[in-house]
Design a protein around this motif. Structure first.
Motif, PDB file in Angstrom:
ATOM      1  N   PRO A 162      30.982  44.316   2.194  1.00 28.98           N
ATOM      2  CA  PRO A 162      31.262  43.004   1.596  1.00 28.98           C
ATOM      3  C   PRO A 162      31.388  43.087   0.076  1.00 28.98           C
ATOM      4  O   PRO A 162      30.762  43.934  -0.562  1.00 28.98           O
ATOM      5  CB  PRO A 162      30.061  42.159   1.995  1.00 28.98           C
ATOM      6  CG  PRO A 162      28.962  43.129   2.270  1.00 28.98           C
ATOM      7  CD  PRO A 162      29.592  44.429   2.667  1.00 28.98           C
ATOM      8  N   TYR A 163      32.188  42.177  -0.462  1.00 26.48           N
ATOM      9  CA  TYR A 163      32.330  42.077  -1.920  1.00 26.48           C
ATOM     10  C   TYR A 163      31.041  41.520  -2.520  1.00 26.48           C
ATOM     11  O   TYR A 163      30.594  41.919  -3.593  1.00 26.48           O
ATOM     12  CB  TYR A 163      33.522  41.170  -2.229  1.00 26.48           C
ATOM     13  CG  TYR A 163      33.604  40.707  -3.668  1.00 26.48           C
ATOM     14  CD1 TYR A 163      33.952  41.588  -4.684  1.00 26.48           C
ATOM     15  CD2 TYR A 163      33.331  39.368  -4.001  1.00 26.48           C
ATOM     16  CE1 TYR A 163      34.022  41.164  -6.006  1.00 26.48           C
ATOM     17  CE2 TYR A 163      33.403  38.942  -5.316  1.00 26.48           C
ATOM     18  CZ  TYR A 163      33.742  39.841  -6.310  1.00 26.48           C
ATOM     19  OH  TYR A 163      33.810  39.418  -7.615  1.00 26.48           O
ATOM     20  N   LYS A 164      30.398  40.594  -1.791  1.00 30.29           N
ATOM     21  CA  LYS A 164      29.187  39.959  -2.298  1.00 30.29           C
ATOM     22  C   LYS A 164      28.350  39.468  -1.110  1.00 30.29           C
ATOM     23  O   LYS A 164      28.909  39.165  -0.050  1.00 30.29           O
ATOM     24  CB  LYS A 164      29.573  38.767  -3.182  1.00 30.29           C
ATOM     25  CG  LYS A 164      28.476  38.285  -4.096  1.00 30.29           C
ATOM     26  CD  LYS A 164      29.012  37.217  -5.047  1.00 30.29           C
ATOM     27  CE  LYS A 164      27.893  36.693  -5.934  1.00 30.29           C
ATOM     28  NZ  LYS A 164      28.341  35.536  -6.717  1.00 30.29           N
ATOM     29  N   GLU A 165      27.040  39.390  -1.296  1.00 26.55           N
ATOM     30  CA  GLU A 165      26.142  38.929  -0.243  1.00 26.55           C
ATOM     31  C   GLU A 165      25.441  37.652  -0.690  1.00 26.55           C
ATOM     32  O   GLU A 165      24.966  37.580  -1.821  1.00 26.55           O
ATOM     33  CB  GLU A 165      25.096  39.997   0.072  1.00 26.55           C
ATOM     34  CG  GLU A 165      25.717  41.339   0.424  1.00 26.55           C
ATOM     35  CD  GLU A 165      24.702  42.317   0.979  1.00 26.55           C
ATOM     36  OE1 GLU A 165      23.507  41.970   1.025  1.00 26.55           O
ATOM     37  OE2 GLU A 165      25.116  43.423   1.362  1.00 26.55           O
ATOM     38  N   VAL A 166      25.388  36.666   0.208  1.00 28.09           N
ATOM     39  CA  VAL A 166      24.835  35.359  -0.161  1.00 28.09           C
ATOM     40  C   VAL A 166      23.860  34.871   0.909  1.00 28.09           C
ATOM     41  O   VAL A 166      24.265  34.632   2.046  1.00 28.09           O
ATOM     42  CB  VAL A 166      25.967  34.308  -0.313  1.00 28.09           C
ATOM     43  CG1 VAL A 166      25.399  32.979  -0.816  1.00 28.09           C
ATOM     44  CG2 VAL A 166      27.071  34.813  -1.216  1.00 28.09           C
TER      45      VAL A 166
ATOM     46  N   LEU B  38      32.618  36.364   5.923  1.00 27.03           N
ATOM     47  CA  LEU B  38      33.564  35.290   5.609  1.00 27.03           C
ATOM     48  C   LEU B  38      34.677  35.911   4.772  1.00 27.03           C
ATOM     49  O   LEU B  38      34.431  36.369   3.659  1.00 27.03           O
ATOM     50  CB  LEU B  38      32.841  34.192   4.824  1.00 27.03           C
ATOM     51  CG  LEU B  38      33.732  33.078   4.249  1.00 27.03           C
ATOM     52  CD1 LEU B  38      34.191  32.138   5.357  1.00 27.03           C
ATOM     53  CD2 LEU B  38      32.995  32.296   3.175  1.00 27.03           C
ATOM     54  N   LYS B  39      35.889  35.956   5.347  1.00 20.80           N
ATOM     55  CA  LYS B  39      37.020  36.510   4.590  1.00 20.80           C
ATOM     56  C   LYS B  39      37.744  35.342   3.948  1.00 20.80           C
ATOM     57  O   LYS B  39      38.187  34.417   4.653  1.00 20.80           O
ATOM     58  CB  LYS B  39      37.946  37.285   5.524  1.00 20.80           C
ATOM     59  CG  LYS B  39      38.911  38.189   4.757  1.00 20.80           C
ATOM     60  CD  LYS B  39      39.594  39.188   5.673  1.00 20.80           C
ATOM     61  CE  LYS B  39      40.575  40.106   4.960  1.00 20.80           C
ATOM     62  NZ  LYS B  39      40.829  39.901   3.558  1.00 20.80           N
TER      63      LYS B  39
ATOM     64  N   THR C 129      35.780  39.634   0.975  1.00 19.53           N
ATOM     65  CA  THR C 129      34.904  39.471   2.140  1.00 19.53           C
ATOM     66  C   THR C 129      33.474  39.247   1.658  1.00 19.53           C
ATOM     67  O   THR C 129      32.937  40.060   0.910  1.00 19.53           O
ATOM     68  CB  THR C 129      34.965  40.717   3.036  1.00 19.53           C
ATOM     69  OG1 THR C 129      36.310  40.865   3.504  1.00 19.53           O
ATOM     70  CG2 THR C 129      34.041  40.565   4.236  1.00 19.53           C
ATOM     71  N   TYR C 130      32.891  38.129   2.068  1.00 18.76           N
ATOM     72  CA  TYR C 130      31.519  37.777   1.699  1.00 18.76           C
ATOM     73  C   TYR C 130      30.616  37.924   2.924  1.00 18.76           C
ATOM     74  O   TYR C 130      31.010  37.559   4.031  1.00 18.76           O
ATOM     75  CB  TYR C 130      31.452  36.328   1.185  1.00 18.76           C
ATOM     76  CG  TYR C 130      32.128  36.141  -0.152  1.00 18.76           C
ATOM     77  CD1 TYR C 130      31.382  36.077  -1.325  1.00 18.76           C
ATOM     78  CD2 TYR C 130      33.523  36.046  -0.249  1.00 18.76           C
ATOM     79  CE1 TYR C 130      31.997  35.922  -2.563  1.00 18.76           C
ATOM     80  CE2 TYR C 130      34.143  35.900  -1.484  1.00 18.76           C
ATOM     81  CZ  TYR C 130      33.380  35.840  -2.632  1.00 18.76           C
ATOM     82  OH  TYR C 130      33.991  35.693  -3.857  1.00 18.76           O
ATOM     83  N   LEU C 131      29.428  38.472   2.716  1.00 17.17           N
ATOM     84  CA  LEU C 131      28.429  38.523   3.782  1.00 17.17           C
ATOM     85  C   LEU C 131      27.475  37.349   3.584  1.00 17.17           C
ATOM     86  O   LEU C 131      26.747  37.299   2.589  1.00 17.17           O
ATOM     87  CB  LEU C 131      27.658  39.846   3.747  1.00 17.17           C
ATOM     88  CG  LEU C 131      26.555  39.996   4.801  1.00 17.17           C
ATOM     89  CD1 LEU C 131      27.134  40.100   6.204  1.00 17.17           C
ATOM     90  CD2 LEU C 131      25.683  41.219   4.521  1.00 17.17           C
ATOM     91  N   LEU C 132      27.518  36.380   4.495  1.00 21.46           N
ATOM     92  CA  LEU C 132      26.595  35.242   4.424  1.00 21.46           C
ATOM     93  C   LEU C 132      25.399  35.551   5.313  1.00 21.46           C
ATOM     94  O   LEU C 132      25.554  35.853   6.505  1.00 21.46           O
ATOM     95  CB  LEU C 132      27.267  33.953   4.901  1.00 21.46           C
ATOM     96  CG  LEU C 132      28.592  33.564   4.232  1.00 21.46           C
ATOM     97  CD1 LEU C 132      29.057  32.195   4.732  1.00 21.46           C
ATOM     98  CD2 LEU C 132      28.466  33.556   2.710  1.00 21.46           C
TER      99      LEU C 132
END
Length: 584
Positions: free
Chosen positions: A167-171, A283-284, A230-233
């Protein structure tokens, strides 16, 4: 998260900040198993917080709501000193952590420890073994977890990566439940009168109720994203009493993990998450910033007969405007799109959604499902009633008091901790070992309920030898309304080998069990008007609570405990308690 996964600037920055936070505590030292020891201090203190235009004093960790992020890697040791500065007794549970041979650190009050009293402290000391993913921590006494909760994020070992795209970022996104009243007063009043408790006033996303509630537009969680990433939620349902549907307008999720166990990825635009469950989704984002902003909505799934908080929490997904546009005017004029969510009682959607979860079952991440069963159990789960005490008027069903039970036994909390009583062979007068393996009275569990809905009250446990493979069928009942119950087992993960509607059929249903790649979880929804079958191996000695993760049902007695005996080898025995274990 492997070293390679730390390469992107945003993730690297997040990680450095996290490590910086850790360094603020006494020390980070190397542990025996190749991991490191990470120290945290949790000061339990009161803090004034304003939501829905009302200010009230709430119990928090370090004055933060939701509480601070706890970060570790697989193999690390966590040492968390909890200091209680509030009038309430407190204990903290590390939800989903296996606690292999560290049951003294599990946290449920009166089960593995006496609570930490005002002015006292306790150090939770445990190692994360063979686990990575999203979990959470929360208070485990009365209803204090309404405000005392936070994320527990376990990265993979160094040089190990995720089994999905980096992922680009994790939230982290935590769902919560907000009461204008003091939640302790709410449950205490309910237990006194026998009625159902007053429902919450709002749901929250990362502590914020959002614009659909009275005067809360300024308290809205905004997730700002870049296009084509791509975000990792990391989704965590820390709500007290409600399973929640969740969706983001015009976006879909790829589900990659449940309860800190990897799953075969599948795509959905709506998900359901029960209290106690965690779900990791990718989440893309759209390849170009769209001329719109998007509501992220969550609202309850409910099939019971009582009242519930029928409101909706909203956050906003916002694309960063391209640098060449005047962003402030651009954002204001963008339309705000809403997702559609299933009906409140969409049980078929829930069953269909739940059936999509499958373990990865690869060489690296195997599904070690017990193929043979040493001991079978059948537990009914549901509501019931207690007679009204003399000279009192009660407001529960037909003038009784609401109760909840497993196999019609409503758990009466002991006055001292079960684990201590067991370890020092002082069980007399504390608990009995006759929790029934099957209902003592059989009936048509999901049909017309019996006239007598009274429960038996007692502190009963199941005693089971080390290394026993166990199957438990959890059967919902229609007594006082069929509803879904998120059942959580402490100290273990289990495999969800089967589920169905109606009454479990022991002759025909087991043939349909999935023993190849069933999902591995720590919290499973017992279907409304149905059953679920789970299997696990008793490889962790100690006393382990099993309970409904709706706090109202927990308070009414929907819980029991397993005592798993020591094995023969030294590494199969529970060590003695730490010297600072709280006293009752």
């Amino acid at each position: 998260m492997g070293a390679s996964a730390l390469a992107s600037p945003a993730v690297l920055m997040t990680f450095l900040v996290a490590v910086g936070c850790l360094m603020a505590y006494p020390e980070v030292v190397t542990a025996k198993n190749g991991g490191i020891t990470r120290h945290y201090t949790f000061h339990i203190k009161l803090k004034n917080v304003t939501r829905l235009c009302r200010t009230k004093s709430i119990v928090t960790v370090n004055g933060k709501f939701p509480g601070p992020r706890v970060i570790a890697r697989e193999g690390d040791r966590l040492v968390v000193k909890v200091v209680n500065h509030v009038p309430n007794n407190i204990s903290v549970h590390w939800h989903g952590v296996r606690q292999l041979r560290s049951g003294w650190a599990d946290g449920p009050s009166y089960i593995t420890q006496c609570p930490i009293q005002t002015g006292q402290s306790y150090v939770y000391n445990f190692t994360i073994t063979g686990q990575r993913g999203t979990l959470f921590w929360h208070a485990h006494i009365s209803w204090l977890r309404a405000t005392v909760y936070g994320p527990l994020i376990i990265f993979p070992k160094r040089n190990e990566s995720y089994p999905f795209v980096k992922p680009y970022k994790e939230v982290p996104i935590l769902f919560g439940e907000w009461f204008n009243a003091d939640p302790e007063a709410v449950i205490n009043q309910s237990l006194q009168t026998g009625a159902g408790p007053n429902v919450s006033d709002a749901y929250t996303l990362n502590g914020l109720p959002g614009p659909l509630y009275n005067c809360s537009a300024k308290d809205t969680y905004k997730l700002k994203v870049k296009p084509g990433k791509t975000y990792l939620l990391r989704l965590i349902n820390a709500a007290l009493n409600d399973e929640l549907f969740f969706s983001i307008a015009n976006h879909s999720f790829t589900i990659v993990e449940a309860d800190a166990s990897y799953v075969k990825p599948f795509v959905t635009n709506i998900l359901l998450i029960a209290p106690g469950q965690t779900t990791n989704v990718l989440l893309k984002t759209k390849s170009e910033a769209p001329n719109a902003t998007f509501f992220m909505l969550a609202r309850p799934y409910f099939t019971g007969m009582g009242t519930f908080d029928n409101t909706t929490v909203a956050g906003i997904l916002e694309y960063e405007a391209p640098s060449n546009s005047s962003s402030s005017t651009g954002l204001k004029n963008r339309p705000l799109l809403k997702p559609s969510l299933p009906a409140i009682n969409a049980t078929n959607f829930v069953a269909n959604f739940s059936s999509k979860f499958r373990s990865l079952a690869t060489t690296t991440f195997p599904a070690n499902v017990p193929q043979k069963v040493d001991k079978r159990f059948f537990f009914t789960v549901g509501l019931g009633s207690n007679p009204c005490p003399k000279n009192q008027t009660c407001q529960g069903p037909n003038g009784t008091k609401f109760a909840a039970s497993m196999n019609n036994i409503s758990f009466a909390p002991p006055r001292t901790a079960l684990l201590q009583s067991y370890f020092f062979s002082q069980s007399n007068g504390v608990y009995t070992t006759d929790f029934p393996a099957f209902p003592l009275k059989q009936f048509n569990y999901t049909g017309t309920p019996p006239n007598n809905t009274h429960v038996t009250n007692g502190t009963k446990v199941v005693v089971i030898p080390f290394n026993t493979s166990v199957e438990v069928v959890l059967q919902d009942t229609s007594i006082l309304g069929a509803e879904s119950h998120p059942l959580h087992l402490h100290g273990y993960n289990f495999y969800v080998v089967g589920q169905g509607f109606g009454n479990f059929d022991p002759n025909n249903d087991p043939a349909k069990f999935n023993l190849v790649d069933p999902v591995e979880r720590n919290t499973v929804g017992v279907p409304s008007g149905g059953w679920v079958a789970i299997r696990f191996l008793t490889d962790n000695p100690g006393v382990w609570l099993m309970h409904c993760h709706f706090d109202v049902h927990l308070s009414w007695g929907l819980r029991m405990a397993w005592i798993v005996l020591d094995g023969k080898l030294p590494n199969q025995k529970l060590p003695p308690p730490p010297s600072d274990l709280p006293k009752c």
